[in-house]
Design an enzyme around this catalytic site. Structure first.
Site, PDB file in Angstrom:
ATOM      1  N   CYS A  63      -9.530  11.150 -25.602  1.00  0.00           N
ATOM      2  CA  CYS A  63      -9.716  11.415 -24.173  1.00  0.00           C
ATOM      3  C   CYS A  63      -9.203  10.275 -23.305  1.00  0.00           C
ATOM      4  O   CYS A  63      -9.348  10.295 -22.086  1.00  0.00           O
ATOM      5  CB  CYS A  63     -11.195  11.680 -23.860  1.00  0.00           C
ATOM      6  SG  CYS A  63     -12.296  10.324 -24.293  1.00  0.00           S
TER       7      CYS A  63
ATOM      8  N   HIS B 272       0.825  -1.206   0.000  1.00  0.00           N
ATOM      9  CA  HIS B 272       0.000   0.000   0.000  1.00  0.00           C
ATOM     10  C   HIS B 272       0.861   1.258   0.000  1.00  0.00           C
ATOM     11  O   HIS B 272       0.505   2.272  -0.602  1.00  0.00           O
ATOM     12  CB  HIS B 272      -0.922  -0.016   1.221  1.00  0.00           C
ATOM     13  CG  HIS B 272      -2.058  -0.976   1.072  1.00  0.00           C
ATOM     14  ND1 HIS B 272      -2.792  -1.439   2.138  1.00  0.00           N
ATOM     15  CD2 HIS B 272      -2.584  -1.567  -0.027  1.00  0.00           C
ATOM     16  CE1 HIS B 272      -3.724  -2.260   1.695  1.00  0.00           C
ATOM     17  NE2 HIS B 272      -3.622  -2.357   0.397  1.00  0.00           N
TER      18      HIS B 272
ATOM     19  N   ASP C  88     -10.461   1.767 -23.223  1.00  0.00           N
ATOM     20  CA  ASP C  88     -11.329   0.646 -23.588  1.00  0.00           C
ATOM     21  C   ASP C  88     -11.017   0.132 -24.990  1.00  0.00           C
ATOM     22  O   ASP C  88     -11.060  -1.075 -25.232  1.00  0.00           O
ATOM     23  CB  ASP C  88     -12.801   1.057 -23.495  1.00  0.00           C
ATOM     24  CG  ASP C  88     -13.368   0.839 -22.100  1.00  0.00           C
ATOM     25  OD1 ASP C  88     -12.937  -0.125 -21.436  1.00  0.00           O
ATOM     26  OD2 ASP C  88     -14.223   1.625 -21.664  1.00  0.00           O
TER      27      ASP C  88
ATOM     28  N   GLU D 144     -14.682   3.725 -28.722  1.00  0.00           N
ATOM     29  CA  GLU D 144     -13.981   2.902 -27.727  1.00  0.00           C
ATOM     30  C   GLU D 144     -14.186   1.412 -27.949  1.00  0.00           C
ATOM     31  O   GLU D 144     -13.688   0.598 -27.181  1.00  0.00           O
ATOM     32  CB  GLU D 144     -14.399   3.297 -26.307  1.00  0.00           C
ATOM     33  CG  GLU D 144     -15.886   3.385 -26.076  1.00  0.00           C
ATOM     34  CD  GLU D 144     -16.227   3.984 -24.717  1.00  0.00           C
ATOM     35  OE1 GLU D 144     -15.400   3.923 -23.799  1.00  0.00           O
ATOM     36  OE2 GLU D 144     -17.348   4.514 -24.590  1.00  0.00           O
TER      37      GLU D 144
END
Length: 837
Positions: A767, A459, A720, A696
């Site tokens: 984008c 972490h 995507d 996408e």
């Protein structure tokens, strides 16, 4: 007289998703102050009686009714929150006080739209007002239909008898664990939370060992890895429901992209021998120089024992409460700043603070006369030893979260200030830093971090990457022997800590840092100027944002507009959908934050693996290929309708552009255009906003010319598009590093999109993450992209990159890249053609 010993089953009075009281957005109901019960977010317009009985109270404003069941249980049915303020508007009560009602009899009807638009929330309550005499036990926490079994009501004096003996029905099953990295803290917290939603005792069994599902430590201690097969057993009244929920939770991986960033190796296989250099593993990249500052672990004085257990327990509880408040504040900040990594990590810490394995062990030590400090310390150490002994590198790293809690609670017990006095610009050395340490050190302006132990998937490593702090782990114990204040060079990219750099090396690193800082300042100074190539071609550099505050940051950083507003921020982490006015205000705030610039607003992109509590959808074997984006809008048109109504009310409307996600065919676009036209006519709007399509999925890229005929612009979502084209899940631990949008196949689809758009004189933007990669900037410009939507902090950098390029050269060289064989080959060629500074 009512038969108080008779057990009662209450049926669902409404249809819709079920919520526990704790999730109700009202402090009084959520606290249980009005009694035990459950909530439903209704999808129908009639409230039905959950049992046979007598109406004992009808609210003056007709929004609530109370029924006394034949066994004496008194059930308040409250339609919506703050609905008393409607004074009966939209409600029609169908019964009166003293009426005898049967199971399933309609009690009241209401105008779903009218009430929904004017109340705080439609979430409706079923509350047992005489909870002192009766106990409620949920039968299900899934969506229900009217009349389905919802709650058991049991007289409290019979509870003990009912739970004696065999403990009720039993159920068991097997499942493969889908969570990446296995059952570490965050997925274990999910399993614990799932188990607690049912009235049953649940256990996990693996490799000859077992653990109760209410213990994070116990679950983590089983050392369950990804794709390991485990057995789940449940016993109690809700055994079957609990089993199904747990099997589903174990088989569904948490959304998580950390593994895409984390190096594959977690420890050096062999340490090279090099004088004056310690070798470790890169947890976060970077090159810095500065004085070494060693943080020492906390030590406790010897405990003589014989303490008053009651007093120590009181001290211990106070410390735990103080730490809970600290973590809650950290969580609130993380949520405010949309920092999902931080939020997930510290939510797991909060769950660990409730873990019975930890708390019971500490309380046992306290009962034996041990001081609270030593009891807590011993409890944590025992669990850390257990995790270290599992043989799992990942679980050994997760012990660091326990040490973080150990340190926090000890500080609260000892009254020590939660601050390190570390000079800005220092390189911090420690045995192992905790997430809390990292947040504080980052705020104090340290230059880098290095640890003797730790791992690149911890972490702390995740947070270091997020903060941009160079970090090395697994450097070995020799790190802790280095003198305080000596000048060192931390070359995280090379996995090296240089202990005795000469003046020339320090000057070189300092020069690199200075040059990097100077370049950033120069870029920022020109960030508000237009981005034009050397031959005068203007490229819009806009920002991806998810809120009005992020839009304000983007504007301050020089963005030419918003290229993608993700509207999901309005729909998640709540119990009901936002109404039209709330949406309108949020979208207007983003437009207002961007001055005179345009804002592209993407319609809601949820579904599949991104579920909403109030929008129950069927589980899908392949959620990324399922009901998401524009497909969800087709299945639930009212969601999109409300969003379109809100978008059409922003001012000035010409600065608002609407972007449709997951479009695969022209008819989907035409259907939405037609609906927008209808709404404009209905609302008296003469100026329709521009409507664009996200490219996408490969089908959209292949049909770009047909889509561009009816769309005003196209925006390529490379994230995507990459995974759909390459058939690789971008969240898959083993494949994520190969999901590279500079793959020649992706570049061909981008080129095809730009060519198709040019036929109809439409512009194309990007984008996805590729727009933020300065190595890709010349390629995208060369293929015909005229808008780049990037993270706000990169506006200046990408604009600077654009100004160094010549469009004709980009076009010529980009065409050559389409013929290469791999993403690696493309990246190598880009470095040669357009070197990065």
């Amino acid at each position: 007289m009512p038969d108080n010993n008779k057990e009662l089953t209450l049926s669902a009075p409404l249809s819709g998703p079920v919520l526990t009281l704790a999730n109700v957005p009202d402090a009084v109901f959520a606290s249980g102050a009005m009694g035990d019960g459950i909530a439903i977010d209704p999808l129908n317009d009639t409230l039905y009686s959950p049992c046979a009985g007598v109406v004992i109270h009808v609210a003056r404003s007709s929004h609530a009714v109370t029924v006394r069941a034949d066994n004496g249980a008194e059930i308040l049915l409250h339609l919506g929150l703050d609905t008393v303020e409607l004074n009966g508007e939209g409600f029609a009560m169908l019964v009166k006080e003293s009426d005898r009602v049967s199971l399933g009899q309609p009690l009241l009807r209401y105008d779903l739209d009218k009430v929904g638009q004017h109340c705080k929330s439609l979430v409706s309550l079923l509350i047992l007002t005489n909870s002192a005499d009766f106990q409620v036990r949920p039968i299900t926490l899934k969506a229900v239909k009217v009349g389905e079994p919802l709650l058991h009501v049991i007289a409290r004096n019979t509870v003990a008898a009912n739970t004696e003996g065999a403990g009720g029905p039993e159920a068991s099953g097997q499942v493969r664990v889908a969570h990446r990295g296995g059952l570490h803290a965050r997925p274990a917290a999910l399993i614990r939370q799932t188990a607690q939603g049912f009235n049953s005792q649940s256990e996990l069994h693996f490799n000859g060992k077992s653990a109760p599902c209410n213990s994070l430590i116990g679950l983590m201690g089983l050392a369950i890895g990804e794709q390991d097969e485990v057995q789940v057993s449940c016993q109690g009244p809700e055994a079957n429901a609990a089993l199904q929920a747990l099997l589903s939770a174990l088989a569904t991986a948490l959304p998580d992209d950390h593994h895409a960033q984390a190096p594959v190796s977690t420890a050096p296989l062999k340490r090279p021998v090099e004088a004056g250099v310690l070798h470790g593993v890169c947890a976060a990249p970077g090159l810095v120089a500065g004085p070494l500052f060693r943080l020492n672990a906390m030590t406790l004085p010897t405990d003589a024992g014989n303490h008053d257990p009651a007093q120590q327990q009181q001290i211990f509880e106070a410390a735990l409460n103080a730490v809970r408040s600290e973590i809650a504040a950290t969580l609130a900040q993380a949520k405010k700043h949309k920092n999902a990594d931080e939020e997930a990590i510290f939510a797991a810490h909060m769950a660990l603070l409730e873990d019975p394995a930890l708390l019971d062990a500490a309380q046992q030590f306290i009962a034996q006369g041990t001081a609270a400090t030593h009891a807590w310390s011993q409890s944590i150490d025992a669990q850390c030893d257990m995790l270290q002994g599992t043989g799992s590198a990942l679980l050994a790293e997760r012990a660091n979260d326990l040490r973080d809690l150990k340190q926090r609670v000890l500080r609260a017990l000892l009254g020590e200030a939660w601050q390190y006095e570390v000079p800005a610009g220092a390189i911090v050395a420690a045995l192992e830093l905790t997430p809390s340490d990292l947040l504080q050190l980052s705020a104090q302006g340290v230059a880098g971090l290095c640890m003797a132990e730790g791992g690149a998937t911890s972490h702390v490593a995740i947070l270091a990457r997020g903060k941009g702090l160079p970090c090395l782990v697994a450097l070995g114990a020799e790190l802790l022997d280095q003198p305080q204040g000596q000048a060192v060079v931390l070359d995280a990219d090379g996995g090296r800590l240089e202990l005795a750099p000469n003046a020339e090396r320090l000057a070189e690193v300092q020069q690199a840092q200075t040059e990097r800082q100077r370049r950033r300042e120069s870029q920022q100074a020109k960030a508000h100027l237009p981005a034009e190539t050397r031959n005068g071609v203007h490229i819009e550099v806009v920002a991806n944002v998810a809120s009005s505050s992020e839009a304000a940051d983007a504007f301050a950083n020089g963005a030419d507009g918003v290229g993608l507003l993700r509207t999901e921020f309005l729909f998640v982490d709540r119990q009901t959908a936002p109404d039209v006015e709330e949406q309108r205000a949020a979208y207007q705030a983003v437009l207002d934050a961007m001055g005179e610039h345009s804002v592209i607003i993407r319609t809601i992109d949820v579904g599949g693996d991104k579920q909403l509590d109030y929008l129950p959808l069927p589980a899908e074997a392949n959620p990324v290929l399922g009901l998401r984006g524009i497909r969800l809008a087709q299945a639930r048109p009212e969601i999109l309708d409300q969003q379109l109504r809100a978008l059409l009310q922003v001012k000035p409307l010409h600065r608002c552009r609407i972007l449709l996600p997951m479009v695969t065919e022209v008819d989907e676009l035409l259907h939405i255009r037609q609906r927008v036209d209808q709404l404009c006519l209905e609302m008296g709007i003469t100026q329709r906003p521009e409507i664009g399509v996200m490219i996408e999925v490969p089908a959209a890229a292949l049909q770009a010319e047909q889509l561009a005929e009816h769309a005003d612009f196209l925006s390529i979502g490379t994230n995507d598009l990459s995974q759909y084209t390459l058939a690789m899940d971008r969240d898959h631990a083993g494949l994520a590093a190969r999901v590279d949008a500079l793959h020649p196949a992706l570049l061909r689809l981008i080129a095809m999109t730009c060519e198709g758009a040019a036929v109809h004189k439409r512009w194309v933007g990007v984008c996805g993450a590729l727009a933020s990669d300065p190595l890709a900037t010349p390629v995208l410009i060369g293929l015909g992209v005229s808008e780049l939507s990037v993270s706000p902090v990169q506006i200046g950098e990408i604009k600077d990159r654009v100004r160094q390029l010549h469009q004709a050269e980009c076009q010529r060289l980009s065409r050559d890249l389409l013929k290469l064989s791999s993403a690696a080959a493309v990246r190598h060629a880009c470095h040669q053609y357009w070197p990065l500074p």
